[in-house]
Scaffold this motif. Structure first.
Motif, PDB file in Angstrom:
ATOM      1  N   PHE A  87       0.041   8.285   3.950  1.00 42.41           N
ATOM      2  CA  PHE A  87      -1.377   7.950   4.009  1.00 42.41           C
ATOM      3  C   PHE A  87      -2.275   9.153   3.750  1.00 42.41           C
ATOM      4  O   PHE A  87      -3.416   8.985   3.321  1.00 42.41           O
ATOM      5  CB  PHE A  87      -1.700   7.241   5.325  1.00 42.41           C
ATOM      6  CG  PHE A  87      -1.337   5.784   5.281  1.00 42.41           C
ATOM      7  CD1 PHE A  87      -2.177   4.865   4.677  1.00 42.41           C
ATOM      8  CD2 PHE A  87      -0.131   5.336   5.795  1.00 42.41           C
ATOM      9  CE1 PHE A  87      -1.834   3.526   4.594  1.00 42.41           C
ATOM     10  CE2 PHE A  87       0.216   3.999   5.715  1.00 42.41           C
ATOM     11  CZ  PHE A  87      -0.644   3.083   5.111  1.00 42.41           C
ATOM     12  N   ALA A  88      -1.758  10.355   3.984  1.00 42.22           N
ATOM     13  CA  ALA A  88      -2.510  11.545   3.588  1.00 42.22           C
ATOM     14  C   ALA A  88      -2.637  11.597   2.070  1.00 42.22           C
ATOM     15  O   ALA A  88      -3.703  11.933   1.529  1.00 42.22           O
ATOM     16  CB  ALA A  88      -1.820  12.804   4.117  1.00 42.22           C
ATOM     17  N   TYR A  89      -1.555  11.257   1.368  1.00 48.20           N
ATOM     18  CA  TYR A  89      -1.583  11.226  -0.099  1.00 48.20           C
ATOM     19  C   TYR A  89      -2.530  10.128  -0.588  1.00 48.20           C
ATOM     20  O   TYR A  89      -3.306  10.338  -1.532  1.00 48.20           O
ATOM     21  CB  TYR A  89      -0.169  10.983  -0.636  1.00 48.20           C
ATOM     22  CG  TYR A  89      -0.056  11.065  -2.147  1.00 48.20           C
ATOM     23  CD1 TYR A  89       0.434  12.205  -2.776  1.00 48.20           C
ATOM     24  CD2 TYR A  89      -0.428   9.990  -2.967  1.00 48.20           C
ATOM     25  CE1 TYR A  89       0.546  12.283  -4.164  1.00 48.20           C
ATOM     26  CE2 TYR A  89      -0.324  10.058  -4.350  1.00 48.20           C
ATOM     27  CZ  TYR A  89       0.165  11.211  -4.943  1.00 48.20           C
ATOM     28  OH  TYR A  89       0.269  11.278  -6.315  1.00 48.20           O
ATOM     29  N   ILE A  90      -2.482   8.975   0.055  1.00 47.48           N
ATOM     30  CA  ILE A  90      -3.358   7.860  -0.327  1.00 47.48           C
ATOM     31  C   ILE A  90      -4.828   8.261  -0.191  1.00 47.48           C
ATOM     32  O   ILE A  90      -5.655   7.984  -1.080  1.00 47.48           O
ATOM     33  CB  ILE A  90      -3.037   6.616   0.523  1.00 47.48           C
ATOM     34  CG1 ILE A  90      -1.681   6.025   0.101  1.00 47.48           C
ATOM     35  CG2 ILE A  90      -4.141   5.558   0.395  1.00 47.48           C
ATOM     36  CD1 ILE A  90      -1.168   4.932   1.010  1.00 47.48           C
ATOM     37  N   ARG A  91      -5.156   8.941   0.907  1.00 50.99           N
ATOM     38  CA  ARG A  91      -6.541   9.384   1.111  1.00 50.99           C
ATOM     39  C   ARG A  91      -6.929  10.449   0.096  1.00 50.99           C
ATOM     40  O   ARG A  91      -8.026  10.418  -0.475  1.00 50.99           O
ATOM     41  CB  ARG A  91      -6.714   9.917   2.530  1.00 50.99           C
ATOM     42  CG  ARG A  91      -6.737   8.841   3.605  1.00 50.99           C
ATOM     43  CD  ARG A  91      -7.200   9.384   4.928  1.00 50.99           C
ATOM     44  NE  ARG A  91      -6.307  10.437   5.422  1.00 50.99           N
ATOM     45  CZ  ARG A  91      -5.234  10.226   6.168  1.00 50.99           C
ATOM     46  NH1 ARG A  91      -4.907   8.976   6.506  1.00 50.99           N
ATOM     47  NH2 ARG A  91      -4.483  11.217   6.580  1.00 50.99           N
ATOM     48  N   GLU A  92      -6.023  11.413  -0.139  1.00 50.20           N
ATOM     49  CA  GLU A  92      -6.316  12.504  -1.064  1.00 50.20           C
ATOM     50  C   GLU A  92      -6.624  11.999  -2.466  1.00 50.20           C
ATOM     51  O   GLU A  92      -7.521  12.514  -3.151  1.00 50.20           O
ATOM     52  CB  GLU A  92      -5.135  13.481  -1.112  1.00 50.20           C
ATOM     53  CG  GLU A  92      -5.338  14.643  -2.076  1.00 50.20           C
ATOM     54  CD  GLU A  92      -4.122  15.538  -2.203  1.00 50.20           C
ATOM     55  OE1 GLU A  92      -4.130  16.437  -3.062  1.00 50.20           O
ATOM     56  OE2 GLU A  92      -3.138  15.334  -1.432  1.00 50.20           O
TER      57      GLU A  92
ATOM     58  N   ARG B 122      -5.854  -0.085  -1.574  1.00 48.33           N
ATOM     59  CA  ARG B 122      -4.988  -0.651  -0.542  1.00 48.33           C
ATOM     60  C   ARG B 122      -4.772  -2.133  -0.793  1.00 48.33           C
ATOM     61  O   ARG B 122      -5.667  -2.834  -1.266  1.00 48.33           O
ATOM     62  CB  ARG B 122      -5.596  -0.424   0.849  1.00 48.33           C
ATOM     63  CG  ARG B 122      -5.752   1.051   1.182  1.00 48.33           C
ATOM     64  CD  ARG B 122      -5.908   1.282   2.663  1.00 48.33           C
ATOM     65  NE  ARG B 122      -5.964   2.699   2.975  1.00 48.33           N
ATOM     66  CZ  ARG B 122      -5.654   3.208   4.163  1.00 48.33           C
ATOM     67  NH1 ARG B 122      -5.253   2.417   5.128  1.00 48.33           N
ATOM     68  NH2 ARG B 122      -5.740   4.499   4.377  1.00 48.33           N
TER      69      ARG B 122
ATOM     70  N   THR C 183       0.832  -1.213   0.000  1.00 52.27           N
ATOM     71  CA  THR C 183       0.000   0.000   0.000  1.00 52.27           C
ATOM     72  C   THR C 183       0.861   1.255   0.000  1.00 52.27           C
ATOM     73  O   THR C 183       0.638   2.184  -0.781  1.00 52.27           O
ATOM     74  CB  THR C 183      -0.956   0.008   1.206  1.00 52.27           C
ATOM     75  OG1 THR C 183      -1.860  -1.100   1.082  1.00 52.27           O
ATOM     76  CG2 THR C 183      -1.759   1.295   1.261  1.00 52.27           C
TER      77      THR C 183
ATOM     78  N   ASN D 143      -7.388   8.797  -3.175  1.00 52.32           N
ATOM     79  CA  ASN D 143      -8.245   7.609  -3.096  1.00 52.32           C
ATOM     80  C   ASN D 143      -7.574   6.390  -3.739  1.00 52.32           C
ATOM     81  O   ASN D 143      -8.174   5.675  -4.553  1.00 52.32           O
ATOM     82  CB  ASN D 143      -9.598   7.884  -3.773  1.00 52.32           C
ATOM     83  CG  ASN D 143     -10.641   6.834  -3.422  1.00 52.32           C
ATOM     84  OD1 ASN D 143     -10.602   6.235  -2.345  1.00 52.32           O
ATOM     85  ND2 ASN D 143     -11.574   6.592  -4.328  1.00 52.32           N
TER      86      ASN D 143
END
Length: 218
Positions: free
Chosen positions: A160-165, A170, A28, A167
């Motif tokens: 994980f901020a980038y992953i959330r931004e 995972r 991830t 989308n």
């Protein structure tokens, strides 16, 4: 490094006529660099070191990400077949000599890639281990190549901020308690008190496979 800086650095390498490649374990947290590369230049080959011991979920996830991100993913593997990867007692090397197993299946194949390319774009982060924290953004590697570490100053929070931004998907094993995912025989679920890399080679006094210790010019 910020994304604009990464783009500028990659463009400068290409302007100098240097050939580029990257590697990925398709965990991830690996997706951030892959996503950034896909937006800068999705023709850069991304090598997947197929050790023959990966979780089936990792192999399927790799195929999914290659398609979704439009990446040029290439599989590479050891020239030594698995039936030969045994010690004198006939045991598979990951059970008796995991360092040598990692060398055969990961370090040696990547070393061969360094003979072909000029720049290895590598996603190591300084917060992963003391060995990686001591690295520089740009380092010499064997065969007159350069290791480029654009994510070195990123931490898990920023990842994980980038992953959330964006989308990003995972790895399917995340939900089962795996955070650092390598070969199936040498990976375990992460306990709450463990650091990220401690779930790899648990109990073997080993936290690196050799890619980031052997393939750095001393």
């Amino acid at each position: 490094m910020e994304i604009a800086e990464i783009k500028q650095k990659l463009e400068s390498y290409k302007a100098e006529g240097k050939t580029l490649f990257s590697t990925s374990s398709f965990q991830t947290h690996s997706l951030v660099m892959l996503h950034i590369l896909s937006r800068i230049d999705n023709t850069i080959p991304i090598y997947f070191l197929n050790t023959g011991y990966h979780f089936p979920e990792t192999v399927a996830f790799k195929d999914r990400i290659a398609e979704e991100f439009g990446l040029n993913v290439v599989e590479t593997k050891s020239t030594m077949p698995r039936y030969m990867q045994k010690d004198h007692a006939g045991r598979l090397l990951f059970t008796s000599d995991p360092d040598h197993c990692c060398y055969i299946n990961k370090t040696a194949p990547t070393g061969e890639l360094l003979k072909t390319y000029d720049v290895w774009i590598n996603g190591v982060r300084g917060d992963q281990s003391a060995t990686r924290r001591a690295m520089d953004v740009e380092q010499e590697a064997p065969h007159n190549t350069i290791r480029f570490h654009p994510m070195l100053d990123w931490n898990m929070k920023k990842i994980f901020a980038y992953i959330r931004e964006h989308n990003l998907p995972r790895h399917p094993l995340d939900a089962k308690g795996y955070l650092s995912i390598g070969c199936e025989p040498c990976t375990r679920r992460l306990d709450p008190e463990m650091q990220e890399r401690e779930a790899r080679w648990f109990g073997l006094n080993k936290v690196e496979c050799g890619l980031h210790t052997d393939l750095v010019k001393k």
